[in-house]
Every structure is written in C-alpha cells, then in structure tokens.
Design a protein around this motif. Structure first.
Motif, PDB file in Angstrom:
ATOM      1  N   GLN A  69       2.867  44.611 -36.071  1.00  0.00           N
ATOM      2  CA  GLN A  69       3.019  43.213 -35.646  1.00  0.00           C
ATOM      3  C   GLN A  69       1.808  42.752 -34.845  1.00  0.00           C
ATOM      4  OE1 GLN A  69       6.705  43.314 -33.473  1.00  0.00           O
ATOM      5  NE2 GLN A  69       7.778  44.049 -35.270  1.00  0.00           N
ATOM      6  N   GLU A 108      12.893  44.597 -38.387  1.00  0.00           N
ATOM      7  CA  GLU A 108      12.239  43.902 -37.274  1.00  0.00           C
ATOM      8  C   GLU A 108      10.838  43.436 -37.698  1.00  0.00           C
ATOM      9  OE1 GLU A 108      13.099  43.023 -34.394  1.00  0.00           O
ATOM     10  OE2 GLU A 108      11.214  42.757 -33.277  1.00  0.00           O
ATOM     11  N   THR A 109      10.147  44.310 -38.437  1.00  0.00           N
ATOM     12  CA  THR A 109       8.783  43.986 -38.870  1.00  0.00           C
ATOM     13  C   THR A 109       8.784  42.792 -39.817  1.00  0.00           C
ATOM     14  OG1 THR A 109       8.361  46.329 -38.771  1.00  0.00           O
ATOM     15  CG2 THR A 109       6.698  45.036 -39.851  1.00  0.00           C
ATOM     16  N   ARG A 127      10.991  40.430 -39.909  1.00  0.00           N
ATOM     17  CA  ARG A 127      11.306  39.226 -39.117  1.00  0.00           C
ATOM     18  C   ARG A 127      10.067  38.690 -38.424  1.00  0.00           C
ATOM     19  NH1 ARG A 127      16.484  41.665 -38.038  1.00  0.00           N
ATOM     20  NH2 ARG A 127      15.673  42.846 -36.306  1.00  0.00           N
ATOM     21  N   ARG A 128       9.138  39.607 -38.092  1.00  0.00           N
ATOM     22  CA  ARG A 128       7.932  39.185 -37.355  1.00  0.00           C
ATOM     23  C   ARG A 128       6.767  38.828 -38.273  1.00  0.00           C
ATOM     24  NH1 ARG A 128       8.273  40.579 -31.685  1.00  0.00           N
ATOM     25  NH2 ARG A 128      10.487  40.750 -31.397  1.00  0.00           N
TER      26      ARG A 128
END
Ligand code: ADP
Ligand code: X2W
Length: 299
Positions: A203, A260-261, A263-264
């Motif tokens: 990220q 999570e990655t 989403r970012r």
C-alpha cells in the motif's frame, strides 16, 4: 533442430516483451513465506526469478516471514509456541528469538543470496551496527470472541513505511529485503505477521502487484485437497470461506491481508505456490493463472 530450439527460445523472449514493458518501473511486492524458505531449491529458483525481474527493469521488493524457523528456535530454547488468531504470542524471550532469527539470520541470508545470484540487494533490519529499519508501528490490538482485548505480547502492526528509502533503493537497482518486524516511536521492537507487513509495504509504495508465495497451490475449498484450488476469488467469497472454516490457520491472515490490500487500491493480489519452479515468473509473464487471484468484485 538446434536452430529450431533457438528460434523457440527467441519466441519466448518476444512473448515476454509485452509483460516486461507493462511492468517496467512498476513495483511488485513479493511476500516470501517461511515455508518456502524451508526448501533451499525452491528459494534458489525464486530468488533467481527476482534477480531476473530487477534485471529487466521491474521493481521487486521482498517482504519475508520465517515462522517455521522461529518455531524451531523456540523449541530449542524450550519455549512453547502459541498462536492466537494466527499471530504468535510473543513474550520477551520469544521477541529476542524473532529478532535474531527473522530480522538477523533470514533477512541477511536472503539478501546475500540475491547478490550471489548476480543481483544487488539491501537487507533492511535493525540488527547490527546500522539501523536500516523501514517499518514503524504500534502494538496490535485484537479482540476475542467475547469482545475483550487479547494479550498477544510484543506483537505489532505497521502504521508507517519509509517509502523514500524503498523508492531510492529500487531506483538504484537494489532489491529491498524487509523482515516482518516494526519499531514503535519509542524504539520498541514488535513482531509483525509477515502477510500484514507485506500488505502495508504494498500500500505504501503503491505497488502494481502483491504476490504471496506459500507452500500450497493457492486457496482451496478443502484445505487438504489440491484439486479444490479456487483460481479466482472475490472479496465476499473469501469472507464466506473464512466464516465457514474452509480457510483456516495461516491462510486466514494471508487472505485478510489480500482483502485489505484490494480495499486500499493495489490492483492485483495473488497467492501462489513458491515450491513450483519459476512460479513467480509464470505468474507475471504468462496468462496461465497459477494459484489464486483475489479480486475486489467480479468483472
Ligand atoms: N483453504 C485453505 N487453502 C489452502 N491452505 C490453507 C487453507 N486453510 C488453511 N490452510 C493452511 O495455510 C497454510 C499457509 O499459511 P502459512 O503456513 O502461514 O504459510 P506461509 O508460511 O507460506 O505464509 C497452508 O500450508 C495450509 O496448511
Ligand atoms: C506476529 C506473528 O505471528 N509473527 C510471525 C512473523 C513471521 C511470519 O509471519 O512468518 P510466515 O510468513 O512464515 O508465517 C511469527 O512470529 O511467526
């Protein structure tokens, strides 16, 4: 026949050209799991692939774990390893082992081998005379089923990455090699799950791709059946597989890190089998679709 062979080799190079152009100057974060590092031949091929990527102008960054080696060193020290929601309970004695084995030995070994195979690399740890750490963070707080905070000991999460150092190294043709530990503002060291550390790095540098190399062929519907491999997984499907228990143990933080990655904003996340020779190059340079690709939503 020899000429034919040579022509076929040239065809392969031409085929790779499109991919090389596409990923030139773009960053790929490669998370190397401890299980891959247990197999010297697999590690050798993987690091040669990474040297190749750097040689053709891509920008690989390595983030590594070392769970198996840490557990072994703990057994030798007669400390029992205990995991809470996939994270190692880390008391002070365990932290000292993590620092020595992961940030010291493994980190230096990977960087040394990249150099041995003709690349240039920089081990980024805080062991030794100079502090080359690039990961900063704070203690990780997670809650149990009853909602109460769990005591994980010295376990952290990454909140800040020294992006400038990573960019400069990549620009200079050096492969950064990062162990999964972080430092707090007051200089306290913390043990970080390597999958989440890789996510934080991907990220922070705006990676084009994040690839997890593990010791399975990808995410499986039945964790013991290689034929149940899922080639492509959306975020809701992955959450469902975690909820119904199909995704378990070390695969939980890995898949959560992937989600999570996505989403970012990192575009592509893959979990592939680091034991397969050149799986990393196959993933990057072909449409073969090795392993599991995680995508935010179906296209
Ligand atoms: N659904 C699943 N599909 C594949 N592997 C799974 C699944 N559920 C649990 N696992 C386990 O997760 C492990 C990978 O996680 P981990 O051991 O942390 O790997 P690494 O050290 O490579 O990060 C596999 O070896 C497998 O035993
Ligand atoms: C907090 C925590 O669990 N840290 C991990 C760090 C290493 C790791 O994640 O290694 P793998 O990638 O090989 O699993 C641990 O101590 O095992």
């Amino acid at each position: 026949m020899e000429t034919q062979d040579a022509i076929e080799k040239a065809d392969v190079l031409i085929e790779a050209m499109g991919w090389i152009r596409r990923f030139r100057d773009k960053t790929t974060v490669i998370k190397v799991g401890g299980s891959v590092m247990e197999q010297p031949e697999a590690l050798h091929h993987l690091l040669v692939d990474i040297v190749f990527m750097e040689s053709v102008g891509m920008r690989p960054i390595v983030v590594h774990g070392g769970g198996a080696a840490i557990s072994r060193a703990m057994t030798e020290a007669k400390i029992e390893a205990r995991f809470i929601q996939g994270r190692r309970y880390t008391d002070s004695a365990t932290l000292a082992i993590v620092e020595k084995v992961l940030a010291g030995e493994i980190n230096e070994r990977i960087a040394g081998k990249i150099e041995e195979f003709g690349g240039r690399s920089m081990p980024l740890n805080f062991v030794g005379e100079t502090n080359n750490n690039v990961l900063y963070g704070e203690p990780l707080e997670i809650a149990g089923d009853d909602g109460k905070p769990l005591d994980l000991g010295h376990v952290g999460k990454v909140t800040k990455v020294d992006r400038d150092t990573l960019d400069n190294l990549c620009y200079a043709g050096q492969v950064p090699v990062i162990p999964s530990m972080c430092e707090t503002e007051s200089g306290q060291r913390l043990n970080v799950n390597a999958d989440t550390a890789a996510t934080a790095v991907a990220q922070a540098v705006g990676a084009e791709k994040l690839v997890f190399l593990s010791d399975v062929n990808g995410v499986r519907l039945d964790k013991d059946d290689p034929d149940s491999l899922v080639h492509s997984l959306t975020a809701p499907q992955a959450q469902e597989l975690i909820a119904n228990g199909s995704i378990a143990s070390g695969m939980i933080p890995k898949v959560e890190a992937c989600l999570e990655t996505l989403r970012r904003g990192v575009k592509k996340v893959h979990i592939i089998d680091g034991r397969v020779r050149h799986s990393l190059l196959l993933e990057i340079f072909t449409n073969l679709g090795v392993g599991t690709e995680l995508i935010a939503e179906p296209v």
